[in-house]
Design an enzyme around this catalytic site. Structure first.
Site, PDB file in Angstrom:
ATOM      1  N   TYR A  84       0.667  -1.282  -0.110  1.00  0.00           N
ATOM      2  CA  TYR A  84      -0.017  -0.075  -0.027  1.00  0.00           C
ATOM      3  C   TYR A  84       0.746   1.318  -0.059  1.00  0.00           C
ATOM      4  O   TYR A  84       0.300   2.409  -0.224  1.00  0.00           O
ATOM      5  CB  TYR A  84      -1.000   0.102   1.356  1.00  0.00           C
ATOM      6  CG  TYR A  84      -0.430  -0.229   2.490  1.00  0.00           C
ATOM      7  CD1 TYR A  84       0.268   1.325   3.099  1.00  0.00           C
ATOM      8  CD2 TYR A  84      -0.270  -1.122   3.363  1.00  0.00           C
ATOM      9  CE1 TYR A  84       0.777   1.063   4.311  1.00  0.00           C
ATOM     10  CE2 TYR A  84       0.227  -1.162   4.738  1.00  0.00           C
ATOM     11  CZ  TYR A  84       0.945  -0.186   5.170  1.00  0.00           C
ATOM     12  OH  TYR A  84       1.181  -0.131   6.268  1.00  0.00           O
ATOM     13  N   MET A 204      -2.402  -6.306   6.209  1.00  0.00           N
ATOM     14  CA  MET A 204      -2.062  -5.878   4.875  1.00  0.00           C
ATOM     15  C   MET A 204      -0.475  -6.212   4.666  1.00  0.00           C
ATOM     16  O   MET A 204       0.232  -5.669   4.078  1.00  0.00           O
ATOM     17  CB  MET A 204      -2.153  -4.262   4.850  1.00  0.00           C
ATOM     18  CG  MET A 204      -3.365  -3.696   5.021  1.00  0.00           C
ATOM     19  SD  MET A 204      -3.528  -1.821   5.263  1.00  0.00           S
ATOM     20  CE  MET A 204      -5.097  -1.770   5.737  1.00  0.00           C
TER      21      MET A 204
HETATM   22  N1  HPA Z   1      -7.660  -4.252   8.583  1.00  0.00           N
HETATM   23  C1  HPA Z   1      -6.476  -4.338   7.984  1.00  0.00           C
HETATM   24  N2  HPA Z   1      -5.146  -4.415   8.371  1.00  0.00           N
HETATM   25  C2  HPA Z   1      -5.322  -4.165   9.633  1.00  0.00           C
HETATM   26  C3  HPA Z   1      -6.433  -3.957  10.453  1.00  0.00           C
HETATM   27  C4  HPA Z   1      -7.525  -4.149   9.760  1.00  0.00           C
HETATM   28  O1  HPA Z   1      -8.571  -3.933  10.514  1.00  0.00           O
HETATM   29  N3  HPA Z   1      -6.007  -3.585  11.508  1.00  0.00           N
HETATM   30  C5  HPA Z   1      -4.548  -3.746  11.727  1.00  0.00           C
HETATM   31  N4  HPA Z   1      -4.067  -3.897  10.328  1.00  0.00           N
END
Ligand code: HPA
Length: 262
Positions: A84, A204
């Site tokens: 990302y 992620m």
């Molecule tokens: N979603 C995606 N990645 C993340 C989340 C989540 O809720 N919490 C920490 N990393």
């Protein structure tokens, strides 16, 4: 990074450390404090390693720390890079490939993740039993060993390590991690979809690194700190994620030290 660049990076690191690492430990968001448990630390900034990309995310210092945990030679990745941020898959998996080139035999991937199972509580620790790669991408053959263009993922997370992690005094849960690209946190419809796919936590990172690790023949252990739990009308914030991971870091450290002790 081509295989040649991986070898160059490994050669540079070999010259900076007294002994090659047995294990790579990659620290997720808010889990940087785990690196404090490393004894005889030698820090190498990622800028000093040819070809390595630096993370741009707050809470992700770009340093490779070499030292020992429970007597085992480790290489700790502080500040992994993510899709990302705009990084390529090659950058995301570079440190895993370098660790393999240095002779490591195992890899411990930690991350912050959102709970999909409503029985979870922020601060919980989840041992990853298996993964789903929903990042929309994967490794290409140039990032894989020449003799292994296809990677067996049938038992990606090492059964013995999983059992050892589950048996630790912190009493973690075990579940399926789904890796997404981000950067948006999940909508309620996506949360419902991910649950229906059999996932227990979403994050992620980790999934591409686990594929790279298995391709290189490394044993893999995955640990998620559950920083937020998705539910009806529950917003998700990065600050909340960092705060909860910070609180979970002590538990993750304890789990890792207990696993490495045995
Ligand atoms: N979603 C995606 N990645 C993340 C989340 C989540 O809720 N919490 C920490 N990393």
């Amino acid at each position: 990074m081509t295989g040649h660049m991986i070898d160059d990076a490994a050669a540079r690191l070999r010259a900076a450390i007294p002994a090659p690492p047995e294990l790579l430990l990659t620290l997720g968001s808010g889990l940087d404090g785990v690196a404090d448990a490393v004894t005889d630390p030698i820090d190498v900034p990622v800028e000093d390693v040819p070809g390595l990309a630096a993370s741009t995310v707050a809470g992700h210092a770009g340093v490779l720390r070499f030292g020992h945990l429970e007597g085992r030679a480790v290489m700790v990745q502080r500040g992994r890079v993510h899709l990302y941020e705009g990084h390529a898959v090659a950058d995301v998996v570079a440190v895993v490939r370098i660790a393999a080139a240095l002779g490591a035999s195992g890899c411990i991937l930690t991350n912050a993740a959102g709970g999909l199972d409503p029985s979870m509580t922020p601060g919980d620790v989840m041992v990853i039993a298996d993964q789903i790669n929903l990042t929309g991408t994967s490794l290409t053959a140039d990032l894989l060993p020449d003799d292994l263009p296809f990677v067996d993922m049938a038992a990606a997370y090492d059964a013995q390590w999983r059992a050892a992690a589950c048996a630790t005094s912190i009493g973690p849960r075990e579940g399926v991690y789904v890796g997404v690209r981000g950067p948006a946190f999940e909508t309620p419809a996506e949360v419902a979809m991910l649950r229906s796919l059999g996932a227990d936590a979403v994050g992620m990172s980790t999934v591409l690194e686990a594929i790279a690790a298995r391709a290189a023949g490394l044993r893999v252990l995955g640990i998620s700190s559950i920083t937020n739990v998705h539910g009806p009308g529950v917003p998700t914030s990065h600050e909340e994620v960092l705060r909860a991971a910070d609180a979970a870091a002590a538990n993750v450290t304890r789990l890792l030290l207990e696993v490495l002790r045995d």
